[in-house]
Design an enzyme around this catalytic site. Structure first.
Site, PDB file in Angstrom:
ATOM      1  N   ASP A  37       9.710   4.980   0.048  1.00  0.00           N
ATOM      2  CA  ASP A  37       9.050   6.004   0.029  1.00  0.00           C
ATOM      3  C   ASP A  37       7.731   6.097   0.489  1.00  0.00           C
ATOM      4  OD1 ASP A  37      11.304   7.263  -1.307  1.00  0.00           O
ATOM      5  OD2 ASP A  37      10.806   6.647  -2.896  1.00  0.00           O
ATOM      6  N   HIS A  66       9.789   4.431  -4.329  1.00  0.00           N
ATOM      7  CA  HIS A  66      10.760   3.236  -4.070  1.00  0.00           C
ATOM      8  C   HIS A  66       9.769   2.717  -2.956  1.00  0.00           C
ATOM      9  CE1 HIS A  66      14.498   5.584  -4.845  1.00  0.00           C
ATOM     10  NE2 HIS A  66      14.493   4.801  -5.885  1.00  0.00           N
TER      11      HIS A  66
END
Ligand code: XLS
Ligand code: MG
Length: 344
Positions: free
Chosen positions: A52, A49
């Site tokens: 992340d 993501h």
């Protein structure tokens, strides 16, 4: 038949085990600790993501975001790993409460587009040209809250904005029929590919087929993959399993229906998935009952199941199968497949 498959998962697949009805049950591992586990588990690539890779990205300038992403790429290089894709996380920020690209609030729609451009910057910094769009909140809790035709137009406009922002980026839409929304737009591969076909660069819009999402949509995952392969649009997969039409369980691959898993492996192998750099992605969660020291077995088990089913598929006598099909003796074929799966 293609050669060796490469595998990926996202850092969210190593998790603390909280669920809507219970708190975390395992320790939190850092991103660096998780990176150290990929190779030893037999994985080659990391799904991201956007946050992340670059936590707190909402507070950073585009330049700072790119710098942080390039530093993460350095970490990947040190572990011999590559980034598979980046997915903009458009389901947690308060500005995405009522959807991101299809929000009824124009300012929220602009936030979603800006965030998507930053996700593309992060992808460039990480060295991947693939963006996965899981359209989590692009849907409604009640149909009258939005207009499905207008929502489709807004989704198309958001795709075009990304395709214009970066002339190299590829978008893989990840269809899902529901959750967290009561009903989501773009529930199947067909919807996703049709949407991409209307964009300014259809050749840069493909799909990510997730086993559980296809099952929740009442489709067979291998059929969704076959359809996407026929369209030349299967750019990544999220293999897992699902027990019935309820919340997305992200169970280990093959854990519920081995035959359904076998057919996914067979069609990917038959059509040389991977030969153009595609990666076998997982999207699996450990059972909440797993203790810390055994909380990655869902990943190694899923990869093992893929390879075992690949071995079985490649061991089948294709001439024998063709003869049964020519004779229209499908009961014999049924038995042959079942016995093969039973090690017969
Ligand atoms: C959730 C989705 C999600 C995406 C990546 O159901 O599968 O995991 O794949 O955010
Ligand atoms: Mg997924």
């Amino acid at each position: 038949m293609p050669g060796k498959f490469r595998f990926s998962f996202g850092p969210w697949n190593i998790h603390e085990g909280a669920d809507p009805f219970g708190p975390p049950v395992r320790e939190t591992l850092t991103f660096a600790e998780k990176l150290g586990m990929y190779k030893e588990l037999g994985f080659d690539a990391v799904q991201f993501h956007d946050d992340d890779a670059v936590p707190e990205m909402n507070e950073l300038t585009p330049q700072q975001i790119t710098q942080r992403a390039e530093a993460v790429r350095q970490q990947l290089d040190e572990h011999g790993l590559v980034a598979e894709f980046v997915a903009p996380r458009l389901w947690e920020d308060p500005r995405t409460i009522d959807g991101a690209y299809t929000s009824n609030d124009a300012a929220c729609r602009e936030y979603a587009r800006e965030r998507s451009r930053r996700a593309i910057d992060i992808a460039s910094g990480l060295g991947t040209d693939l963006i996965v769009l899981w359209l989590a909140r692009e849907g409604t809790y009640l149909r009258e809250a939005k207009d499905s035709k207008q929502s489709t137009d807004l989704l198309l406009s958001a795709l075009n904005d990304m395709l214009e922002y970066d002339s190299q980026i590829r978008l893989a839409i990840e269809p899902k029929p529901n959750e967290p929304m009561d009903q989501a737009y773009i529930p199947t591969a067909g919807h996703a590919i049709a949407l991409g076909s209307m964009s300014i660069a259809p050749e840069r819009v493909g799909v990510n087929i997730e086993s559980a999402h296809a099952i929740l949509a009442g489709a067979d995952p291998s059929d969704e993959m076959g359809f996407a392969l026929a369209c030349g649009k299967l750019w990544t997969v999220h293999l897992n399993d699902q027990n019935g039409l309820k919340f997305d369980e992200d169970k280990s691959f093959g854990a519920v229906d081995l035959r359904r898993a076998f057919n996914q492996v067979r069609i990917l192998d038959k059509y040389d998935y991977g030969n153009n750099g595609e990666i076998v992605g997982l999207d699996v969660k450990a059972l909440r009952t797993q203790k810390d020291e055994v909380a990655t077995k869902h990943l190694s088990n899923s990869r093992t199941m893929f390879l075992r089913l690949l071995e079985i598929s490649r061991s089948l006598d294709d001439d024998k199968i063709e003869a049964m099909i020519a004779d229209r003796d499908y009961e014999e074929l049924d038995l042959y497949i079942m016995e093969s799966l039973l090690g017969g």
